[in-house]
Design a protein around this motif. Sequence first.
Motif, PDB file in Angstrom:
ATOM      1  N   PHE A 175     -34.579   1.918 -23.351  1.00 29.60           N
ATOM      2  CA  PHE A 175     -33.383   2.086 -24.176  1.00 29.60           C
ATOM      3  C   PHE A 175     -33.668   3.008 -25.367  1.00 29.60           C
ATOM      4  N   ALA A 176     -34.848   2.865 -25.973  1.00 32.09           N
ATOM      5  CA  ALA A 176     -35.231   3.710 -27.117  1.00 32.09           C
ATOM      6  C   ALA A 176     -35.257   5.182 -26.709  1.00 32.09           C
ATOM      7  N   TYR A 177     -35.851   5.486 -25.551  1.00 28.03           N
ATOM      8  CA  TYR A 177     -35.920   6.880 -25.100  1.00 28.03           C
ATOM      9  C   TYR A 177     -34.543   7.444 -24.779  1.00 28.03           C
ATOM     10  N   ILE A 178     -33.708   6.637 -24.155  1.00 28.53           N
ATOM     11  CA  ILE A 178     -32.347   7.087 -23.863  1.00 28.53           C
ATOM     12  C   ILE A 178     -31.617   7.410 -25.166  1.00 28.53           C
ATOM     13  N   CYS A 179     -31.762   6.560 -26.158  1.00 27.76           N
ATOM     14  CA  CYS A 179     -31.110   6.802 -27.455  1.00 27.76           C
ATOM     15  C   CYS A 179     -31.673   8.036 -28.155  1.00 27.76           C
ATOM     16  N   ILE A 180     -32.992   8.178 -28.155  1.00 28.28           N
ATOM     17  CA  ILE A 180     -33.618   9.320 -28.837  1.00 28.28           C
ATOM     18  C   ILE A 180     -33.166  10.638 -28.202  1.00 28.28           C
ATOM     19  N   TYR A 181     -33.110  10.692 -26.863  1.00 23.59           N
ATOM     20  CA  TYR A 181     -32.693  11.927 -26.207  1.00 23.59           C
ATOM     21  C   TYR A 181     -31.189  12.143 -26.277  1.00 23.59           C
ATOM     22  N   SER A 182     -30.449  11.105 -26.621  1.00 21.35           N
ATOM     23  CA  SER A 182     -29.010  11.253 -26.865  1.00 21.35           C
ATOM     24  C   SER A 182     -28.736  11.739 -28.284  1.00 21.35           C
ATOM     25  N   GLY A 183     -29.677  11.552 -29.196  1.00 19.09           N
ATOM     26  CA  GLY A 183     -29.503  11.919 -30.601  1.00 19.09           C
ATOM     27  C   GLY A 183     -29.025  13.346 -30.839  1.00 19.09           C
ATOM     28  N   PRO A 184     -29.696  14.369 -30.265  1.00 24.64           N
ATOM     29  CA  PRO A 184     -29.254  15.751 -30.483  1.00 24.64           C
ATOM     30  C   PRO A 184     -27.854  16.013 -29.931  1.00 24.64           C
ATOM     31  N   ILE A 185     -27.541  15.401 -28.801  1.00 27.04           N
ATOM     32  CA  ILE A 185     -26.219  15.569 -28.205  1.00 27.04           C
ATOM     33  C   ILE A 185     -25.162  14.977 -29.132  1.00 27.04           C
ATOM     34  N   LEU A 186     -25.424  13.761 -29.593  1.00 28.73           N
ATOM     35  CA  LEU A 186     -24.434  13.054 -30.418  1.00 28.73           C
ATOM     36  C   LEU A 186     -24.226  13.713 -31.776  1.00 28.73           C
ATOM     37  N   ILE A 187     -25.300  14.182 -32.416  1.00 26.48           N
ATOM     38  CA  ILE A 187     -25.132  14.794 -33.737  1.00 26.48           C
ATOM     39  C   ILE A 187     -24.357  16.103 -33.637  1.00 26.48           C
ATOM     40  N   ASN A 188     -24.659  16.930 -32.634  1.00 25.90           N
ATOM     41  CA  ASN A 188     -23.910  18.179 -32.476  1.00 25.90           C
ATOM     42  C   ASN A 188     -22.473  17.918 -32.037  1.00 25.90           C
ATOM     43  N   LEU A 189     -22.265  16.928 -31.201  1.00 24.81           N
ATOM     44  CA  LEU A 189     -20.908  16.570 -30.790  1.00 24.81           C
ATOM     45  C   LEU A 189     -20.098  16.084 -31.993  1.00 24.81           C
ATOM     46  N   PHE A 190     -20.702  15.205 -32.789  1.00 18.24           N
ATOM     47  CA  PHE A 190     -20.023  14.690 -33.981  1.00 18.24           C
ATOM     48  C   PHE A 190     -19.684  15.812 -34.962  1.00 18.24           C
ATOM     49  N   LEU A 191     -20.675  16.662 -35.261  1.00 21.20           N
ATOM     50  CA  LEU A 191     -20.433  17.762 -36.205  1.00 21.20           C
ATOM     51  C   LEU A 191     -19.404  18.748 -35.659  1.00 21.20           C
ATOM     52  N   GLY A 192     -19.527  19.097 -34.374  1.00 21.47           N
ATOM     53  CA  GLY A 192     -18.578  20.032 -33.776  1.00 21.47           C
ATOM     54  C   GLY A 192     -17.153  19.503 -33.805  1.00 21.47           C
ATOM     55  N   LEU A 193     -16.972  18.235 -33.428  1.00 14.97           N
ATOM     56  CA  LEU A 193     -15.630  17.644 -33.427  1.00 14.97           C
ATOM     57  C   LEU A 193     -15.074  17.503 -34.834  1.00 14.97           C
ATOM     58  N   THR A 194     -15.922  17.085 -35.775  1.00 10.98           N
ATOM     59  CA  THR A 194     -15.478  16.910 -37.162  1.00 10.98           C
ATOM     60  C   THR A 194     -15.054  18.236 -37.781  1.00 10.98           C
ATOM     61  N   ILE A 195     -15.894  19.250 -37.648  1.00  5.48           N
ATOM     62  CA  ILE A 195     -15.563  20.554 -38.226  1.00  5.48           C
ATOM     63  C   ILE A 195     -14.351  21.153 -37.519  1.00  5.48           C
ATOM     64  N   ASN A 196     -14.272  20.986 -36.204  1.00  7.69           N
ATOM     65  CA  ASN A 196     -13.115  21.484 -35.470  1.00  7.69           C
ATOM     66  C   ASN A 196     -11.827  20.804 -35.945  1.00  7.69           C
ATOM     67  N   PHE A 197     -11.879  19.511 -36.168  1.00  7.57           N
ATOM     68  CA  PHE A 197     -10.728  18.767 -36.693  1.00  7.57           C
ATOM     69  C   PHE A 197     -10.331  19.297 -38.066  1.00  7.57           C
ATOM     70  N   LEU A 198     -11.318  19.531 -38.922  1.00  6.97           N
ATOM     71  CA  LEU A 198     -11.033  20.043 -40.265  1.00  6.97           C
ATOM     72  C   LEU A 198     -10.425  21.446 -40.210  1.00  6.97           C
ATOM     73  N   ILE A 199     -10.948  22.304 -39.342  1.00 13.27           N
ATOM     74  CA  ILE A 199     -10.399  23.656 -39.194  1.00 13.27           C
ATOM     75  C   ILE A 199      -8.953  23.580 -38.704  1.00 13.27           C
ATOM     76  N   ALA A 200      -8.701  22.716 -37.727  1.00 15.28           N
ATOM     77  CA  ALA A 200      -7.353  22.578 -37.170  1.00 15.28           C
ATOM     78  C   ALA A 200      -6.360  22.079 -38.217  1.00 15.28           C
ATOM     79  N   ASN A 201      -6.857  21.414 -39.251  1.00  7.90           N
ATOM     80  CA  ASN A 201      -5.993  20.878 -40.303  1.00  7.90           C
ATOM     81  C   ASN A 201      -6.026  21.717 -41.577  1.00  7.90           C
ATOM     82  N   GLY A 202      -6.376  23.001 -41.440  1.00 10.51           N
ATOM     83  CA  GLY A 202      -6.266  23.929 -42.553  1.00 10.51           C
ATOM     84  C   GLY A 202      -7.466  24.047 -43.465  1.00 10.51           C
ATOM     85  N   TRP A 203      -8.530  23.298 -43.201  1.00 12.66           N
ATOM     86  CA  TRP A 203      -9.725  23.406 -44.031  1.00 12.66           C
ATOM     87  C   TRP A 203     -10.479  24.672 -43.632  1.00 12.66           C
TER      88      TRP A 203
END
Length: 195
Positions: A80-108
């Motif tokens: 479980f630890a290895y699955i989570c660690i290798y998911s970390g880069p995917i999740l952080i970029n997904l979170f940042l990409g979606l968050t920034i995309n949401f902000l751009i779509a709302n005029g930021w």
Amino acid sequence: MFGISDLISLTISAFIILPAVVFLREMGYLIVSWLFGVTEPRVTIGSGPRIIKLGMFDIRKYYHFYSWFSYDELKRDSKFAYICIYSGPILINLFLGLTINFLIANGWAGEYKTFWDRFVFYAFYYVLFDAVPMITFNGKPNNGMIIYQMSRYGKRVDLNPDSFLPATSDVEKEYQEYMKKIEEIKGNAKKHERD
């Protein structure tokens, strides 16, 4: 037509945005591994001779694209630890990409919209190539393949004998050997200059 403004945008993308996304990707490993009691973590950005080492951050002289995370041990070592660690880069970029995309779509972002659009592009680029299971050019599995193998088989099943993530102590030993060879080459070059 490719003009000066395109060249400037390309330069900013290659030397500011892409390194930032790569750094954040590597931080995904680090953040998740802390949850499992990582010892001796290191984030290495770039390759070649070291410019500076600040705590766990090792900044190298040559291009940032070749970067990696290493550690010596996990206190809570499990599938479980290895699955989570290798998911970390995917999740952080997904979170940042979606968050920034949401902000751009709302005029930021206003006048820096192009910069942030490119940031989102590279974040999703890494999500895509990290999440879709595949074997990379050097015969090693990407994060998606590691997650798949760990989920399905409970272990690594590819034929590459190298560890998924190198140990920090091995990385440091490799670096010291590399620098020793460089010093020998420099010494030989100076010797030939004098002769």
